[in-house]
Motif scaffolding. Sequence first.
Motif, PDB file in Angstrom:
ATOM      1  N   TYR A 149       0.083   4.872  -1.297  1.00 51.71           N
ATOM      2  CA  TYR A 149      -1.665   5.229  -1.448  1.00 51.71           C
ATOM      3  C   TYR A 149      -2.774   5.855  -0.781  1.00 51.71           C
ATOM      4  O   TYR A 149      -1.680   6.956   0.057  1.00 51.71           O
ATOM      5  N   LEU A 204      -5.209   8.187   0.635  1.00 53.98           N
ATOM      6  CA  LEU A 204      -6.024   8.495   1.851  1.00 53.98           C
ATOM      7  C   LEU A 204      -5.555   9.726   2.417  1.00 53.98           C
ATOM      8  O   LEU A 204      -4.971   9.805   3.717  1.00 53.98           O
ATOM      9  N   ASN A 229      -9.153   7.607  -1.460  1.00 52.12           N
ATOM     10  CA  ASN A 229      -9.827   6.516  -0.554  1.00 52.12           C
ATOM     11  C   ASN A 229      -9.055   5.819  -1.299  1.00 52.12           C
ATOM     12  O   ASN A 229     -10.015   5.686  -2.376  1.00 52.12           O
ATOM     13  N   GLN A 230      -7.349   5.270  -1.894  1.00 51.29           N
ATOM     14  CA  GLN A 230      -7.144   4.607  -2.901  1.00 51.29           C
ATOM     15  C   GLN A 230      -8.392   3.459  -3.186  1.00 51.29           C
ATOM     16  O   GLN A 230      -8.513   2.297  -3.709  1.00 51.29           O
ATOM     17  N   CYS A 231      -7.980   2.758  -1.910  1.00 48.57           N
ATOM     18  CA  CYS A 231      -8.203   1.596  -1.609  1.00 48.57           C
ATOM     19  C   CYS A 231     -10.051   1.336  -1.554  1.00 48.57           C
ATOM     20  O   CYS A 231     -10.069   0.021  -2.074  1.00 48.57           O
ATOM     21  N   THR A 289     -10.630   2.050  -4.806  1.00 43.42           N
ATOM     22  CA  THR A 289     -11.048   1.751  -6.232  1.00 43.42           C
ATOM     23  C   THR A 289     -11.289   0.175  -6.645  1.00 43.42           C
ATOM     24  O   THR A 289     -11.310   0.166  -7.506  1.00 43.42           O
ATOM     25  N   CYS A 290     -11.247  -0.559  -5.420  1.00 42.49           N
ATOM     26  CA  CYS A 290     -10.851  -1.691  -6.142  1.00 42.49           C
ATOM     27  C   CYS A 290     -12.037  -2.305  -4.631  1.00 42.49           C
ATOM     28  O   CYS A 290     -12.718  -3.683  -4.835  1.00 42.49           O
ATOM     29  N   VAL A 326       0.798  -1.299  -0.526  1.00 45.26           N
ATOM     30  CA  VAL A 326      -0.473   0.554   0.284  1.00 45.26           C
ATOM     31  C   VAL A 326       0.441   1.080   0.013  1.00 45.26           C
ATOM     32  O   VAL A 326       0.175   2.474   0.222  1.00 45.26           O
TER      33      VAL A 326
END
Length: 158
Positions: free
Chosen positions: A72, A74, A79-81, A83-84, A69
């Motif tokens: 990333y 955040l 909040n790049q988390c 995107t998945c 991470v």
Amino acid sequence: MRPVFLAGSILAVSLAAAGALFAQDAPRLRGPEPFSLDAPAPPMPRPITNDVRVRRNYPDQPPLIPHNVEGYALDLNANQCMTCHARRFTEQSQAPMISVTHYQDRDGTTLGGLAPRRYACLACHVPQTEARPLVENTFRDMDELAEPEQRTGARGRR
């Protein structure tokens, strides 16, 4: 004046003895001896990036992050988390969807988006590295603690 001096001396000796006792009980986990010396930082442990999910050790344990991470985004704007791991992206990314509890406020009311108290993913979910433990770990998984007949009974019913 003598009683004050005597009391002060006794207190000083007691504190010194207590300090020596506590210093022996607590091992130093990091840094040089004495602590005032400058020393180079140890290299950062390599992250585990195999994308293999790690089994949880107890109910409600936040899942561990099986990928890097580093870098990333955040913050308040991104909040790049998500995107998945947002529900609408999991089919494409094949990442596990975040729990529905992440869309609820403290009172259990479902919100239209990610709950503010669940926004900072790295507050609960941690990436794994190849770091060695600082102290010996004697942790036993909850399945190891179950009664032997409970373990065999649970397996037999599946």
